[in-house]
Design a protein around this motif. Structure first.
Motif, PDB file in Angstrom:
ATOM      1  N   LEU A  17       4.070 -54.610  24.896  1.00 33.51           N
ATOM      2  CA  LEU A  17       3.285 -53.429  25.249  1.00 33.51           C
ATOM      3  C   LEU A  17       4.013 -52.199  24.707  1.00 33.51           C
ATOM      4  CD1 LEU A  17       0.887 -52.295  26.978  1.00 33.51           C
ATOM      5  CD2 LEU A  17       2.542 -52.090  28.843  1.00 33.51           C
ATOM      6  N   PRO A  18       3.353 -51.398  23.879  1.00 38.88           N
ATOM      7  CA  PRO A  18       4.023 -50.209  23.344  1.00 38.88           C
ATOM      8  C   PRO A  18       4.429 -49.231  24.449  1.00 38.88           C
ATOM      9  CG  PRO A  18       2.017 -50.689  22.115  1.00 38.88           C
ATOM     10  CD  PRO A  18       2.021 -51.575  23.326  1.00 38.88           C
ATOM     11  N   LYS A  19       5.518 -48.546  24.218  1.00 38.53           N
ATOM     12  CA  LYS A  19       6.027 -47.577  25.176  1.00 38.53           C
ATOM     13  C   LYS A  19       4.941 -46.551  25.503  1.00 38.53           C
ATOM     14  CE  LYS A  19       9.831 -44.420  26.026  1.00 38.53           C
ATOM     15  NZ  LYS A  19      11.057 -43.840  25.500  1.00 38.53           N
ATOM     16  N   GLU A 112      15.272 -52.411  22.619  1.00 42.84           N
ATOM     17  CA  GLU A 112      15.142 -53.249  21.420  1.00 42.84           C
ATOM     18  C   GLU A 112      15.960 -54.533  21.547  1.00 42.84           C
ATOM     19  OE1 GLU A 112      12.890 -52.974  19.002  1.00 42.84           O
ATOM     20  OE2 GLU A 112      12.199 -51.286  20.218  1.00 42.84           O
ATOM     21  N   ALA A 113      17.134 -54.434  22.163  1.00 41.30           N
ATOM     22  CA  ALA A 113      17.970 -55.623  22.369  1.00 41.30           C
ATOM     23  C   ALA A 113      17.301 -56.585  23.352  1.00 41.30           C
ATOM     24  CB  ALA A 113      19.352 -55.222  22.868  1.00 41.30           C
ATOM     25  N   ILE A 114      16.653 -56.036  24.368  1.00 37.89           N
ATOM     26  CA  ILE A 114      15.917 -56.879  25.324  1.00 37.89           C
ATOM     27  C   ILE A 114      14.789 -57.598  24.597  1.00 37.89           C
ATOM     28  CG2 ILE A 114      14.420 -56.867  27.357  1.00 37.89           C
ATOM     29  CD1 ILE A 114      16.072 -54.432  28.346  1.00 37.89           C
ATOM     30  N   LYS A 115      14.053 -56.860  23.787  1.00 34.94           N
ATOM     31  CA  LYS A 115      12.946 -57.455  23.041  1.00 34.94           C
ATOM     32  C   LYS A 115      13.441 -58.555  22.099  1.00 34.94           C
ATOM     33  CE  LYS A 115       9.917 -53.411  22.955  1.00 34.94           C
ATOM     34  NZ  LYS A 115       9.245 -52.433  22.070  1.00 34.94           N
TER      35      LYS A 115
END
Length: 161
Positions: A17-19, A112-115
């Protein structure tokens, strides 16, 4: 938030889901369009014969009229989720635990690291696990039918009766 669609062979479509976005009917309609394109590319055999089904839960964005109309217009077969039955959703009994367990207790330096780590864990799930998930899902549906929709626990229903 990660949205994932999968079948017995593995992931068909996934997206974050985009921010700043919210999962509403308009957003989910876009997801359905992207899912159809992913199926066309990744599962041409199913696409060609329109032999795939969509199973999603009863979230308002999933049951909105514009989404239902789009799915009907495109002859998408939808297997409705039984009300109040999250245990019937493969994402709840299979996928979420598979993704959460290896990530539990870890700290990440950025979204980004979570993604990235989430996608790595998603890709690490072997096809045989998806096959087993689908077998378990069919068994859960059979138990639900055998119990006339009443609550059941574990393997306490005899499906041979």
């Amino acid at each position: 938030m990660l949205t994932v669609f999968f079948d017995y062979r593995g992931v068909v479509h996934s997206e974050f889901l985009p921010k700043g976005e919210t999962v509403n009917k308009e957003y989910y309609l876009g997801v359905m369009k992207r899912l159809r394109e992913s199926i066309r590319r990744k599962r041409p055999d199913l696409w060609q014969h329109n032999s795939w089904m969509l199973h999603h839960d009863n979230a308002p964005s999933h049951t909105a009229i514009i989404v239902k109309e789009f799915l009907a217009k495109n002859s998408t077969k939808v297997l409705d989720q039984a009300p109040y039955s999250p245990d019937m959703a493969p994402s709840d009994f299979f996928l979420f635990p598979k993704l959460k367990l290896p990530l539990r207790g870890k700290r990440f330096e950025s979204i980004e690291a979570i993604k990235k780590n989430s996608l790595n864990e998603l890709k690490a799930i072997p096809q045989i696990a998806y096959e087993k998930c689908m077998e378990d899902w069919v068994k859960r549906w059979r138990c639900c039918i055998a119990s006339d929709g009443a609550y059941f626990e574990g393997d306490k229903i005899n499906l041979d009766e």
